[in-house]
Every structure is written in C-alpha cells, then in structure tokens.
Design a protein around this motif. Structure first.
Motif, PDB file in Angstrom:
ATOM      1  N   GLY A   1     107.737  56.961 -45.933  1.00  0.00           N
ATOM      2  CA  GLY A   1     106.413  57.522 -46.168  1.00  0.00           C
ATOM      3  C   GLY A   1     106.179  58.891 -45.568  1.00  0.00           C
ATOM      4  N   TYR A   2     107.224  59.532 -45.048  1.00  0.00           N
ATOM      5  CA  TYR A   2     107.082  60.850 -44.436  1.00  0.00           C
ATOM      6  C   TYR A   2     107.746  61.904 -45.306  1.00  0.00           C
ATOM      7  CZ  TYR A   2     105.623  58.311 -40.318  1.00  0.00           C
ATOM      8  OH  TYR A   2     104.935  57.502 -39.450  1.00  0.00           O
ATOM      9  N   GLY A   3     106.969  62.563 -46.139  1.00  0.00           N
ATOM     10  CA  GLY A   3     107.489  63.648 -46.961  1.00  0.00           C
ATOM     11  C   GLY A   3     108.050  63.189 -48.294  1.00  0.00           C
ATOM     12  N   GLN A   4     108.732  64.120 -48.938  1.00  0.00           N
ATOM     13  CA  GLN A   4     109.309  63.905 -50.264  1.00  0.00           C
ATOM     14  C   GLN A   4     110.831  63.815 -50.166  1.00  0.00           C
ATOM     15  OE1 GLN A   4     107.331  63.719 -53.149  1.00  0.00           O
ATOM     16  NE2 GLN A   4     105.703  63.635 -51.609  1.00  0.00           N
ATOM     17  N   ARG A   5     111.446  63.181 -51.148  1.00  0.00           N
ATOM     18  CA  ARG A   5     112.906  63.125 -51.206  1.00  0.00           C
ATOM     19  C   ARG A   5     113.460  64.521 -51.479  1.00  0.00           C
ATOM     20  NH1 ARG A   5     110.780  58.579 -53.152  1.00  0.00           N
ATOM     21  NH2 ARG A   5     111.678  56.633 -52.409  1.00  0.00           N
ATOM     22  N   CYS A   6     114.703  64.750 -51.090  1.00  0.00           N
ATOM     23  CA  CYS A   6     115.352  66.016 -51.409  1.00  0.00           C
ATOM     24  C   CYS A   6     115.571  66.080 -52.919  1.00  0.00           C
ATOM     25  CB  CYS A   6     116.672  66.156 -50.649  1.00  0.00           C
ATOM     26  SG  CYS A   6     118.024  65.121 -51.272  1.00  0.00           S
ATOM     27  N   GLN A   7     116.001  67.226 -53.425  1.00  0.00           N
ATOM     28  CA  GLN A   7     116.153  67.393 -54.873  1.00  0.00           C
ATOM     29  C   GLN A   7     117.143  66.380 -55.446  1.00  0.00           C
ATOM     30  OE1 GLN A   7     117.263  71.333 -56.124  1.00  0.00           O
ATOM     31  NE2 GLN A   7     116.979  70.850 -58.272  1.00  0.00           N
TER      32      GLN A   7
ATOM     33  N   HIS B   1     120.898  58.024 -50.215  1.00  0.00           N
ATOM     34  CA  HIS B   1     119.727  57.811 -49.348  1.00  0.00           C
ATOM     35  C   HIS B   1     120.108  57.552 -47.900  1.00  0.00           C
ATOM     36  CE1 HIS B   1     115.807  56.224 -48.043  1.00  0.00           C
ATOM     37  NE2 HIS B   1     116.514  55.296 -47.437  1.00  0.00           N
ATOM     38  N   PHE B   2     121.052  56.665 -47.666  1.00  0.00           N
ATOM     39  CA  PHE B   2     121.376  56.275 -46.286  1.00  0.00           C
ATOM     40  C   PHE B   2     122.201  57.322 -45.540  1.00  0.00           C
ATOM     41  CE2 PHE B   2     120.293  52.121 -48.175  1.00  0.00           C
ATOM     42  CZ  PHE B   2     119.226  51.838 -47.345  1.00  0.00           C
ATOM     43  N   ASN B   3     122.503  58.436 -46.217  1.00  0.00           N
ATOM     44  CA  ASN B   3     123.198  59.543 -45.560  1.00  0.00           C
ATOM     45  C   ASN B   3     122.369  60.824 -45.572  1.00  0.00           C
ATOM     46  OD1 ASN B   3     125.967  58.489 -44.869  1.00  0.00           O
ATOM     47  ND2 ASN B   3     125.782  57.852 -46.994  1.00  0.00           N
ATOM     48  N   CYS B   4     121.113  60.731 -45.999  1.00  0.00           N
ATOM     49  CA  CYS B   4     120.259  61.920 -46.113  1.00  0.00           C
ATOM     50  C   CYS B   4     118.998  61.723 -45.264  1.00  0.00           C
ATOM     51  CB  CYS B   4     119.880  62.148 -47.583  1.00  0.00           C
ATOM     52  SG  CYS B   4     118.753  63.533 -47.835  1.00  0.00           S
TER      53      CYS B   4
ATOM     54  N   TRP C   1     116.570  58.822 -57.469  1.00  0.00           N
ATOM     55  CA  TRP C   1     115.480  57.852 -57.378  1.00  0.00           C
ATOM     56  C   TRP C   1     114.805  57.673 -58.739  1.00  0.00           C
ATOM     57  CZ3 TRP C   1     113.809  53.943 -54.778  1.00  0.00           C
ATOM     58  CH2 TRP C   1     112.493  53.520 -54.883  1.00  0.00           C
ATOM     59  N   THR C   2     114.539  58.784 -59.420  1.00  0.00           N
ATOM     60  CA  THR C   2     113.886  58.723 -60.729  1.00  0.00           C
ATOM     61  C   THR C   2     114.759  57.968 -61.728  1.00  0.00           C
ATOM     62  OG1 THR C   2     112.684  60.770 -60.316  1.00  0.00           O
ATOM     63  CG2 THR C   2     112.935  60.109 -62.619  1.00  0.00           C
ATOM     64  N   ALA C   3     116.049  58.262 -61.752  1.00  0.00           N
ATOM     65  CA  ALA C   3     116.954  57.573 -62.676  1.00  0.00           C
ATOM     66  C   ALA C   3     116.986  56.078 -62.380  1.00  0.00           C
ATOM     67  CB  ALA C   3     118.357  58.163 -62.580  1.00  0.00           C
ATOM     68  N   TYR C   4     117.042  55.722 -61.109  1.00  0.00           N
ATOM     69  CA  TYR C   4     117.058  54.313 -60.714  1.00  0.00           C
ATOM     70  C   TYR C   4     115.750  53.622 -61.119  1.00  0.00           C
ATOM     71  CZ  TYR C   4     116.635  50.286 -57.602  1.00  0.00           C
ATOM     72  OH  TYR C   4     116.415  49.042 -57.100  1.00  0.00           O
ATOM     73  N   GLN C   5     114.627  54.248 -60.813  1.00  0.00           N
ATOM     74  CA  GLN C   5     113.331  53.648 -61.153  1.00  0.00           C
ATOM     75  C   GLN C   5     113.156  53.468 -62.657  1.00  0.00           C
ATOM     76  OE1 GLN C   5     110.721  52.464 -58.965  1.00  0.00           O
ATOM     77  NE2 GLN C   5     112.625  52.431 -57.845  1.00  0.00           N
TER      78      GLN C   5
END
Length: 57
Positions: free
Chosen positions: A37-43, A25-28, A49-53
């Motif tokens: 809140g601006y857009g969607q995460r990259c693939q 995250h901190f490099n993307c 993110w899904t695995a973490y959540q």
C-alpha cells in the motif's frame, strides 16, 4: 466445465503470468512497497501485474 472441456485461454495462462510477476515482485523493493500500500509498482512490475490481473478476470 467438465473434465474433458478445455479451460479458456485466460485460465490456462494465469499460472505462468503469476510466476513471472512473483519472480519480479519479490526482488523489487518498489513493488514490495506497492504491494503493502505504499506507492506504485515500478514500470516493469506494473506491466506484469496488469497482465496477471487480466488473466484471472
């Protein structure tokens, strides 16, 4: 849960998943924008993110 009980797998896995997600995250710039809140995460970020959540649910 007492001190002698083993935490469930999800509880044990979240720190490593959080570390992986944050390292990405901190490099993307795409994921940084999505996090504000601006857009969607990259693939890759979305998968991390899904695995973490799911590990903390």
């Amino acid at each position: 849960m007492t001190e002698t009980e083993t935490p469930p797998p999800a509880t044990r896995e979240w720190p490593a998943l959080a570390q992986s997600y944050h390292a990405h995250h901190f490099n993307c710039p795409v994921c940084i924008a999505a996090g504000t809140g601006y857009g969607q995460r990259c693939q890759a970020g979305a998968l991390l993110w899904t695995a973490y959540q799911e590990s903390v649910a």
